[in-house]
Design a protein around this motif. Structure first.
Motif, PDB file in Angstrom:
ATOM      1  N   TYR A  28       0.849  -1.187   0.000  1.00 42.13           N
ATOM      2  CA  TYR A  28       0.000   0.000   0.000  1.00 42.13           C
ATOM      3  C   TYR A  28       0.890   1.245   0.000  1.00 42.13           C
ATOM      4  O   TYR A  28       1.097   1.863   1.027  1.00 42.13           O
ATOM      5  CB  TYR A  28      -0.909   0.019   1.230  1.00 42.13           C
ATOM      6  N   PRO A  29       1.457   1.600  -1.167  1.00 40.15           N
ATOM      7  CA  PRO A  29       2.324   2.788  -1.211  1.00 40.15           C
ATOM      8  C   PRO A  29       1.546   4.045  -0.841  1.00 40.15           C
ATOM      9  O   PRO A  29       0.342   4.150  -1.084  1.00 40.15           O
ATOM     10  CB  PRO A  29       2.772   2.840  -2.675  1.00 40.15           C
ATOM     11  N   SER A  30       2.240   5.009  -0.262  1.00 39.63           N
ATOM     12  CA  SER A  30       1.607   6.307  -0.010  1.00 39.63           C
ATOM     13  C   SER A  30       1.179   6.893  -1.346  1.00 39.63           C
ATOM     14  O   SER A  30       1.914   6.789  -2.338  1.00 39.63           O
ATOM     15  CB  SER A  30       2.581   7.261   0.689  1.00 39.63           C
ATOM     16  N   PRO A  31      -0.005   7.504  -1.403  1.00 37.76           N
ATOM     17  CA  PRO A  31      -0.502   8.051  -2.677  1.00 37.76           C
ATOM     18  C   PRO A  31       0.529   8.936  -3.356  1.00 37.76           C
ATOM     19  O   PRO A  31       1.080   9.855  -2.758  1.00 37.76           O
ATOM     20  CB  PRO A  31      -1.738   8.845  -2.244  1.00 37.76           C
ATOM     21  N   GLY A  32       0.827   8.621  -4.611  1.00 40.65           N
ATOM     22  CA  GLY A  32       1.759   9.422  -5.394  1.00 40.65           C
ATOM     23  C   GLY A  32       3.214   9.046  -5.235  1.00 40.65           C
ATOM     24  O   GLY A  32       4.077   9.584  -5.938  1.00 40.65           O
ATOM     25  N   SER A  33       3.522   8.100  -4.323  1.00 46.37           N
ATOM     26  CA  SER A  33       4.922   7.766  -4.054  1.00 46.37           C
ATOM     27  C   SER A  33       5.494   6.744  -5.028  1.00 46.37           C
ATOM     28  O   SER A  33       6.710   6.679  -5.232  1.00 46.37           O
ATOM     29  CB  SER A  33       5.088   7.250  -2.623  1.00 46.37           C
ATOM     30  N   VAL A  34       4.636   5.914  -5.626  1.00 51.87           N
ATOM     31  CA  VAL A  34       5.086   4.907  -6.597  1.00 51.87           C
ATOM     32  C   VAL A  34       4.305   5.114  -7.881  1.00 51.87           C
ATOM     33  O   VAL A  34       3.099   4.913  -7.922  1.00 51.87           O
ATOM     34  CB  VAL A  34       4.884   3.475  -6.067  1.00 51.87           C
ATOM     35  N   LYS A  35       5.009   5.501  -8.930  1.00 54.53           N
ATOM     36  CA  LYS A  35       4.364   5.807 -10.201  1.00 54.53           C
ATOM     37  C   LYS A  35       4.869   4.880 -11.300  1.00 54.53           C
ATOM     38  O   LYS A  35       6.001   4.407 -11.263  1.00 54.53           O
ATOM     39  CB  LYS A  35       4.636   7.261 -10.605  1.00 54.53           C
ATOM     40  N   ILE A  36       3.992   4.633 -12.273  1.00 55.33           N
ATOM     41  CA  ILE A  36       4.369   3.906 -13.479  1.00 55.33           C
ATOM     42  C   ILE A  36       4.082   4.816 -14.664  1.00 55.33           C
ATOM     43  O   ILE A  36       2.999   5.403 -14.768  1.00 55.33           O
ATOM     44  CB  ILE A  36       3.585   2.590 -13.616  1.00 55.33           C
ATOM     45  N   SER A  37       5.057   4.956 -15.542  1.00 58.26           N
ATOM     46  CA  SER A  37       4.888   5.789 -16.728  1.00 58.26           C
ATOM     47  C   SER A  37       4.350   4.943 -17.873  1.00 58.26           C
ATOM     48  O   SER A  37       4.612   3.729 -17.949  1.00 58.26           O
ATOM     49  CB  SER A  37       6.224   6.409 -17.145  1.00 58.26           C
ATOM     50  N   ALA A  38       3.588   5.555 -18.768  1.00 58.64           N
ATOM     51  CA  ALA A  38       3.070   4.841 -19.929  1.00 58.64           C
ATOM     52  C   ALA A  38       4.230   4.311 -20.764  1.00 58.64           C
ATOM     53  O   ALA A  38       5.158   5.048 -21.093  1.00 58.64           O
ATOM     54  CB  ALA A  38       2.194   5.772 -20.758  1.00 58.64           C
ATOM     55  N   GLY A  39       4.198   3.023 -21.063  1.00 60.81           N
ATOM     56  CA  GLY A  39       5.260   2.416 -21.842  1.00 60.81           C
ATOM     57  C   GLY A  39       6.480   2.024 -21.049  1.00 60.81           C
ATOM     58  O   GLY A  39       7.445   1.481 -21.607  1.00 60.81           O
ATOM     59  N   GLU A  40       6.477   2.268 -19.752  1.00 57.80           N
ATOM     60  CA  GLU A  40       7.631   1.915 -18.923  1.00 57.80           C
ATOM     61  C   GLU A  40       7.836   0.405 -18.906  1.00 57.80           C
ATOM     62  O   GLU A  40       6.882  -0.374 -18.822  1.00 57.80           O
ATOM     63  CB  GLU A  40       7.423   2.415 -17.497  1.00 57.80           C
ATOM     64  N   THR A  41       9.068  -0.023 -18.971  1.00 57.49           N
ATOM     65  CA  THR A  41       9.386  -1.449 -18.939  1.00 57.49           C
ATOM     66  C   THR A  41       9.327  -1.961 -17.512  1.00 57.49           C
ATOM     67  O   THR A  41      10.032  -1.467 -16.629  1.00 57.49           O
ATOM     68  CB  THR A  41      10.786  -1.718 -19.521  1.00 57.49           C
ATOM     69  N   LEU A  42       8.472  -2.944 -17.281  1.00 57.82           N
ATOM     70  CA  LEU A  42       8.322  -3.563 -15.969  1.00 57.82           C
ATOM     71  C   LEU A  42       8.857  -4.989 -16.025  1.00 57.82           C
ATOM     72  O   LEU A  42       8.797  -5.647 -17.068  1.00 57.82           O
ATOM     73  CB  LEU A  42       6.848  -3.601 -15.547  1.00 57.82           C
ATOM     74  N   THR A  43       9.354  -5.465 -14.895  1.00 62.17           N
ATOM     75  CA  THR A  43       9.844  -6.839 -14.802  1.00 62.17           C
ATOM     76  C   THR A  43       9.174  -7.530 -13.626  1.00 62.17           C
ATOM     77  O   THR A  43       9.223  -7.041 -12.495  1.00 62.17           O
ATOM     78  CB  THR A  43      11.372  -6.884 -14.614  1.00 62.17           C
ATOM     79  N   LEU A  44       8.529  -8.645 -13.909  1.00 66.99           N
ATOM     80  CA  LEU A  44       7.899  -9.460 -12.870  1.00 66.99           C
ATOM     81  C   LEU A  44       8.743 -10.716 -12.666  1.00 66.99           C
ATOM     82  O   LEU A  44       9.054 -11.421 -13.629  1.00 66.99           O
ATOM     83  CB  LEU A  44       6.478  -9.843 -13.278  1.00 66.99           C
ATOM     84  N   VAL A  45       9.117 -10.988 -11.414  1.00 68.60           N
ATOM     85  CA  VAL A  45       9.922 -12.164 -11.079  1.00 68.60           C
ATOM     86  C   VAL A  45       9.142 -13.027 -10.089  1.00 68.60           C
ATOM     87  O   VAL A  45       8.682 -12.528  -9.051  1.00 68.60           O
ATOM     88  CB  VAL A  45      11.278 -11.754 -10.467  1.00 68.60           C
ATOM     89  N   SER A  46       8.993 -14.298 -10.414  1.00 66.45           N
ATOM     90  CA  SER A  46       8.296 -15.250  -9.545  1.00 66.45           C
ATOM     91  C   SER A  46       9.270 -16.344  -9.136  1.00 66.45           C
ATOM     92  O   SER A  46       9.871 -17.008  -9.986  1.00 66.45           O
ATOM     93  CB  SER A  46       7.102 -15.863 -10.284  1.00 66.45           C
ATOM     94  N   ASN A  47       9.440 -16.551  -7.825  1.00 60.46           N
ATOM     95  CA  ASN A  47      10.389 -17.534  -7.295  1.00 60.46           C
ATOM     96  C   ASN A  47       9.659 -18.677  -6.584  1.00 60.46           C
ATOM     97  O   ASN A  47       8.735 -18.440  -5.785  1.00 60.46           O
ATOM     98  CB  ASN A  47      11.355 -16.883  -6.306  1.00 60.46           C
ATOM     99  N   TYR A  48      10.086 -19.892  -6.894  1.00 57.61           N
ATOM    100  CA  TYR A  48       9.558 -21.093  -6.245  1.00 57.61           C
ATOM    101  C   TYR A  48      10.706 -21.934  -5.715  1.00 57.61           C
ATOM    102  O   TYR A  48      11.800 -21.944  -6.303  1.00 57.61           O
ATOM    103  CB  TYR A  48       8.753 -21.945  -7.236  1.00 57.61           C
ATOM    104  N   SER A  49      10.456 -22.631  -4.620  1.00 61.19           N
ATOM    105  CA  SER A  49      11.406 -23.644  -4.176  1.00 61.19           C
ATOM    106  C   SER A  49      11.350 -24.803  -5.167  1.00 61.19           C
ATOM    107  O   SER A  49      10.259 -25.272  -5.527  1.00 61.19           O
ATOM    108  CB  SER A  49      11.036 -24.147  -2.783  1.00 61.19           C
TER     109      SER A  49
END
Length: 476
Positions: free
Chosen positions: A384-405
């Motif tokens: 729950y980031p403070s409002p306005g503290s975490v932004k995503i720009s249009a077209g920004e490259t995001l990386t999702l990482v999922s870890n399993y044992s």
């Protein structure tokens, strides 16, 4: 009519009983004076503050080893133009008692909206996905997958201990009349996928839908499974059975999904959010303006984790899967949570440059009771980031990482990530506030059972009191 009292004593419910239209309660402080609230739903639902409706799905029947993968259309859902503030669910028995995961594993539940012609009630299910005959009828979330994962709400075994609250002044907007096509009405569909593992020879294998344990060679449509498909959703469709121990006997029982929707009436002070679901299995193709190709997102939804090599250090047995993708929109991140299956050790969404947008890790149960079942993921941490503290720009490259044992093999696992994004240009109203929480009790049956009534007793007592004062992961 409720008997009025002006005492400031703490009121304790000594005996409570749900009538057809109301609720009898007998207080320990006044055992000789039963109080009857003739319509406690209306009693609790005045004003324009937070409201909570509790519903029951239709019943589904399970016996040891059996699978229910049900699609219910036109389910009960709050009416009107509203802002959803939270959505929670759990499996219960006929007496309203929560059912532990080691008896009935909740693989997933999802809720999605759709438009249907007014007055039309024909069969709506189509295909093994349970989606409607035309995707254009769906009320889709904002992305990213082209097919599947279009739901507004949905979780799995972690549902009891995962926060779903949308913080103020934000809300998930539903029921806006301007969005409904002429001649149509908005409805909601619920999909419940549950597996009875009582007496199972391999509980983990059953929950991971290993094909050999189900003796399944074809999917729900009768199509032969790929030769390399060893486990996943295609092997645990509705009506099949996982292998149980020889001689094990267990009763057939009727279960329901109890789902709780917290919401408030929509007004101009609420900032709407968009729902994005990212899938680590997404096979993404970028748009190409020079050729006219649009972006595509082919989400596989599930994948397998192979066991690490024999003799490897247990602490180093980690399987990592990642996705690099960009969102077509921009805004403030106001909520984030991951979704993993048993064996999961956490997932993280990174922004461009490597900054952490949200990291979500599982909580494993350590006991036997519902909500703390040993070896099962019983909750996922949220952001729950403070409002306005975490932004995503249009077209920004995001990386999702999922870890399993990968200390052992896992089949049919998932690596999803839910985020809620608000338009940065929409400023929260400084005066935004709610009234105290209110509860509506609703079911899809005409009789309101003991447990559902008792759910609201604590809140009823609190309101009466106010009135009187004024006036670790392991193998399953």
């Amino acid at each position: 009519m409720m008997k009025e009292t002006h005492t400031r004593k703490f009121l304790v419910c000594r005996c409570c009983f749900a009538g057809e239209d109301g609720l009898w309660i007998r207080m320990a402080s006044y055992p000789s004076i039963p109080i009857y609230i003739s319509n406690f739903t209306s009693y609790l639902s005045s004003g324009n503050g937070i409201k909570t409706d509790v519903f029951l799905s239709p019943k589904f029947v399970l016996e040891p080893g059996s699978v229910a993968n049900k699609f219910y259309y036109g389910i009960d859902f709050p009416r009107g133009h509203i802002a959803i503030k939270s959505f929670n669910a759990e499996v219960i028995d006929e007496k309203g008692n929560p059912v532990p995961l080691h008896e009935t594993y909740l693989h997933h539940w999802i809720v999605l909206g759709y438009y249907k012609r007014e007055g039309e009630n024909t069969l709506e299910r189509c295909g093994d996905t349970g989606l409607l005959q035309s995707d254009s009828n769906l009320i889709r979330n904002s992305g990213m997958c082209d097919h599947g994962l279009v739901q507004y709400f949905g979780l799995g075994s972690e549902t009891r201990r995962t926060a779903t609250d949308v913080p103020d002044p934000y809300g998930i907007e539903v029921g806006n009349p301007a969005d409904v096509p002429a001649g149509y009405e908005a409805r909601w569909m619920l999909n419940v996928h549950a597996i009875d593992t009582r007496g199972a020879v391999d509980k983990l294998g059953c929950t991971e839908c290993r094909c050999d344990l189900y003796n399944v060679t074809a999917d729900e449509n009768g199509d032969a499974l790929p030769l390399n498909y060893i486990g996943g959703l295609k092997c645990c469709h509705d009506g099949v059975r996982c292998r149980v121990k020889v001689g094990f006997r267990g009763e057939r029982r009727s279960l329901s999904l109890r789902y709780t929707v917290t919401y408030m009436d929509w007004d101009a002070s609420i900032v709407p959010v968009q729902i994005y679901i990212l899938d680590v299995t997404d096979i993404w193709r970028k748009a190409d303006e020079s050729t006219g190709l649009t972006a595509t997102h082919h989400c596989l939804i599930e994948y397998d984790v192979e066991a690490c090599p024999f003799g490897a250090e247990n602490g180093g047995c980690i399987h990592t899967k990642s996705l690099t993708v960009s969102l077509p929109t921009s805004g403030d991140v106001i909520y984030g949570v991951g979704h993993q299956h048993a064996g999961g050790i956490g997932s993280t969404l990174f922004g461009e440059g490597g900054n952490v947008i949200c990291s979500s890790v599982p909580t494993y149960g350590t006991g036997h009771e519902p909500g703390n079942e040993a070896g099962y993921i019983v909750g996922m941490s949220t952001c729950y980031p403070s409002p306005g503290s975490v932004k995503i720009s249009a077209g920004e490259t995001l990386t999702l990482v999922s870890n399993y044992s990968s200390a052992q093999r896992h089949t049919g696992v998932m690596g999803l990530f839910y985020i809620l994004i608000a338009d940065s240009s929409l400023k929260p109203a400084a005066s935004f506030q709610h009234s105290p929480a209110q509860v509506h009790m609703n079911t899809m049956t005409s009789y309101l059972g003991w447990s559902i009534a008792l759910f609201g007793v604590g809140l009823i007592l609190a309101l009466i009191l106010i009135y009187s004062g004024r006036n670790g992961y392991e193998e399953i």
